[in-house]
Design a protein around this motif. Sequence first.
Motif, PDB file in Angstrom:
ATOM      1  N   PHE B 129       1.041  -1.324  -0.146  1.00  0.00           N
ATOM      2  CA  PHE B 129       0.007   0.078   0.031  1.00  0.00           C
ATOM      3  C   PHE B 129       0.867   1.371  -0.017  1.00  0.00           C
ATOM      4  CE2 PHE B 129      -4.399  -1.429   1.581  1.00  0.00           C
ATOM      5  CZ  PHE B 129      -4.468  -2.201   0.671  1.00  0.00           C
ATOM      6  N   VAL B 130       1.991   1.115   0.647  1.00  0.00           N
ATOM      7  CA  VAL B 130       2.730   2.271   0.844  1.00  0.00           C
ATOM      8  C   VAL B 130       3.478   2.546  -0.435  1.00  0.00           C
ATOM      9  CG1 VAL B 130       4.872   3.153   1.916  1.00  0.00           C
ATOM     10  CG2 VAL B 130       3.156   2.308   3.225  1.00  0.00           C
ATOM     11  N   ALA B 131       3.892   1.643  -1.052  1.00  0.00           N
ATOM     12  CA  ALA B 131       4.468   1.782  -2.417  1.00  0.00           C
ATOM     13  C   ALA B 131       3.317   2.089  -3.551  1.00  0.00           C
ATOM     14  CB  ALA B 131       4.974   0.458  -2.910  1.00  0.00           C
ATOM     15  N   LEU B 132       2.347   1.596  -3.474  1.00  0.00           N
ATOM     16  CA  LEU B 132       1.209   2.081  -4.596  1.00  0.00           C
ATOM     17  C   LEU B 132       0.797   3.636  -4.127  1.00  0.00           C
ATOM     18  CD1 LEU B 132      -1.143  -0.951  -4.717  1.00  0.00           C
ATOM     19  CD2 LEU B 132       0.295   0.049  -6.602  1.00  0.00           C
ATOM     20  N   ASN B 133       0.680   4.008  -2.856  1.00  0.00           N
ATOM     21  CA  ASN B 133       0.286   5.391  -2.527  1.00  0.00           C
ATOM     22  C   ASN B 133       1.421   6.310  -2.842  1.00  0.00           C
ATOM     23  OD1 ASN B 133      -1.509   7.070  -1.573  1.00  0.00           O
ATOM     24  ND2 ASN B 133      -0.209   7.106   0.452  1.00  0.00           N
ATOM     25  N   SER B 134       2.537   5.921  -3.044  1.00  0.00           N
ATOM     26  CA  SER B 134       3.601   6.902  -3.309  1.00  0.00           C
ATOM     27  C   SER B 134       3.658   6.998  -4.756  1.00  0.00           C
ATOM     28  CB  SER B 134       4.789   6.564  -2.614  1.00  0.00           C
ATOM     29  OG  SER B 134       5.157   5.337  -2.797  1.00  0.00           O
ATOM     30  N   LEU B 135       3.375   6.137  -5.573  1.00  0.00           N
ATOM     31  CA  LEU B 135       3.162   6.126  -7.052  1.00  0.00           C
ATOM     32  C   LEU B 135       2.232   7.099  -7.585  1.00  0.00           C
ATOM     33  CD1 LEU B 135       3.927   4.736  -9.557  1.00  0.00           C
ATOM     34  CD2 LEU B 135       1.659   3.661  -9.437  1.00  0.00           C
ATOM     35  N   PRO B 136       2.814   8.241  -8.354  1.00  0.00           N
ATOM     36  CA  PRO B 136       2.011   9.328  -8.773  1.00  0.00           C
ATOM     37  C   PRO B 136       0.858   8.698  -9.681  1.00  0.00           C
ATOM     38  CG  PRO B 136       4.190  10.013  -9.190  1.00  0.00           C
ATOM     39  CD  PRO B 136       4.037   8.364  -8.826  1.00  0.00           C
ATOM     40  N   ARG B 137      -0.285   8.677  -9.339  1.00  0.00           N
ATOM     41  CA  ARG B 137      -1.528   7.653  -9.868  1.00  0.00           C
ATOM     42  C   ARG B 137      -1.969   8.245 -11.267  1.00  0.00           C
ATOM     43  NH1 ARG B 137      -3.021   6.889  -5.221  1.00  0.00           N
ATOM     44  NH2 ARG B 137      -1.569   8.101  -4.501  1.00  0.00           N
ATOM     45  N   VAL B 138      -1.396   9.444 -11.536  1.00  0.00           N
ATOM     46  CA  VAL B 138      -1.629   9.904 -12.851  1.00  0.00           C
ATOM     47  C   VAL B 138      -1.000   9.081 -13.938  1.00  0.00           C
ATOM     48  CG1 VAL B 138      -1.626  12.033 -14.231  1.00  0.00           C
ATOM     49  CG2 VAL B 138      -1.931  12.243 -11.947  1.00  0.00           C
TER      50      VAL B 138
END
Lengths: 261, 290
Positions: B129-138
């Motif tokens: 979750f931490v990794a996905l959340n720090s990925l700029p979702r755009v």
Amino acid sequence: MPGSTIAVRQVRHWFGLAGPGDARRVSVLDGVSLDVASGEFLAIVGPSGCGKTTVLNMVGGLIDPQHGEVLVNGHRPEIGAPDIGYLFARDGLLPWRTAEANVALPLEIRKAARKDRHRLASQALVAVGLGEFAHAYPAQLSHGMRQRVALARTLVTGPNTLLMDEPFSALDAQTRLALQEQFMRLWQHQSSTVLFVTHDLAEAVALADRLVVFSQRPGRVKAEFPIDLPRPRSVTQLQADASYHRILQQVWDVFKSEVTV
Amino acid sequence: MASDAFQATATQDDSLDLSRSAPNSSPRRQALWRSTATRLGTVLVVVVVCLFWELTARERWMNPIFTGQPVKVLGSLWELIRGNMLWEDVAATVEATLVGVVAASACGIVLAFVLSRLRLVYAVVDPLFVALNSLPRVALAPLFLLWFGIGLESKVFLSASVAFFVVFLNTVAGIDSVDRDHLVLARSLGAGAWQTFRKFVLPSSVPSIFAGLELAMIYGFIGTVTGEMLAGQRGIGVRISYYSGLFRTNHMLAYLFVLMIVTTAIATMLRWVRRRLLRWQSAGVHQMVQ
Ligand SMILES: Nc1ncnc2c1ncn2[C@@H]1O[C@H](COP(=O)(O)OP(=O)(O)O)[C@@H](O)[C@H]1O
Ligand SMILES: [Mg+2]
């Protein structure tokens, strides 16, 4: 409803030093026995960490003793039994509930009928002198008022056992006296059995029928005093009472030796 | 009988006077004056900036292609308001955002409560979750476009992917912040797992959940509009990138202005709901301030 009888028999107890799994043990209670008669007010005094709270939790059914037994009305106490009322030093009021809704909480959890909840809760608030503040939120109330709401919450189910863990210790001296006085009057109208933990000797002598002094950890019953002051008592009037001060002095002498040795 | 005697102590040792927070004239009126004056100040700033801006364009201090021109922006706005397209675009953007944010928030809240009971599972997925959340979702937009095409779905997934973690993490923080005294009380009253959740844990996490929802809505619009700007058929973002490509700056600015109004309106609505739900939080404030 008559007050319960409480029997604590040869209770020994330890905790894991850093929690339940820890093999290093801290012995907390070492052979404690207490008998509390129906309707008796017993105060427990003792140095910090000597297991007073642990004894209350055993009577409330929150902890099972490792050795010995605890009986309330001859049975093992059940957690959350409606005939037991708990009062802690911190009020634990839910900030999102009004005073009345806080008082009604034990009734909700015990699934009392909806119409009874409102009636009993407002009665209990009136009894502690906060009838006008039924719709105030805890943030709007002073410390003393909040602890009175907590007292109403404790009494609302009409418990026959009251477990009070330093209930007035977080209050300033004047407010504490007012609450002791008020609690005495309320309690003297009913017949519940009280187990009252405090580190304030004067409070214990003023309120209780009998006082037990615990030793330092591991807790044992070190001394016991009957307090032969007539009832009904008024805590404020006792302040000028010679026999009150004499008993207090005796208790203090024993307590002092235990704390300093 | 006994209660009468206690009433006396109630007012004696406790210094609360509820009448203080009742509406009384002069401090109230002063406060009203002050807030009106502040708002007038805000309007004044806007007027001055717009006048200067208008002048910049009229006097050709800068090319209006870059800056637009307030009067013409108003003209574009008027033209757009009378047509159908603007309203369809607003509806498309709002719909995608609301669907994405609402669905993601529901999932985030439920998952937070489930994982707070399954601490082991939470520990396993936490780094992910931490990794996905720090990925700029755009950066996921091209992938979503590939999977779902240029319709509604891509935008919904993009806004949802942004909103989900905000709400999830805020809910977890709310659950963890539950007062230990309250849990002790719950236990001493014999509350079961469901009652403890319903009457103690859930209400105490509401402030944190709401903070998450308000952020999620803002982030959700970022997701939707970015998705629309990259590729789309309808929506405010589509029009913004279309008109800027044609150098029709006034039309583009009119759309920007509408976007600002829409997001502000929704944020204000959410804040209003929160204030109503959490009235108890501000209940003591009057007393402390005075
Ligand atoms: N759940 C627990 N786990 C580990 N140690 C505990 C626990 N509860 C109490 N203790 C320890 O047991 C001792 C007695 O605690 P307590 O009954 O709260 O004492 P008192 O109320 O007399 O101050 C203290 O040293 C305390 O740190
Ligand atoms: Mg204690």
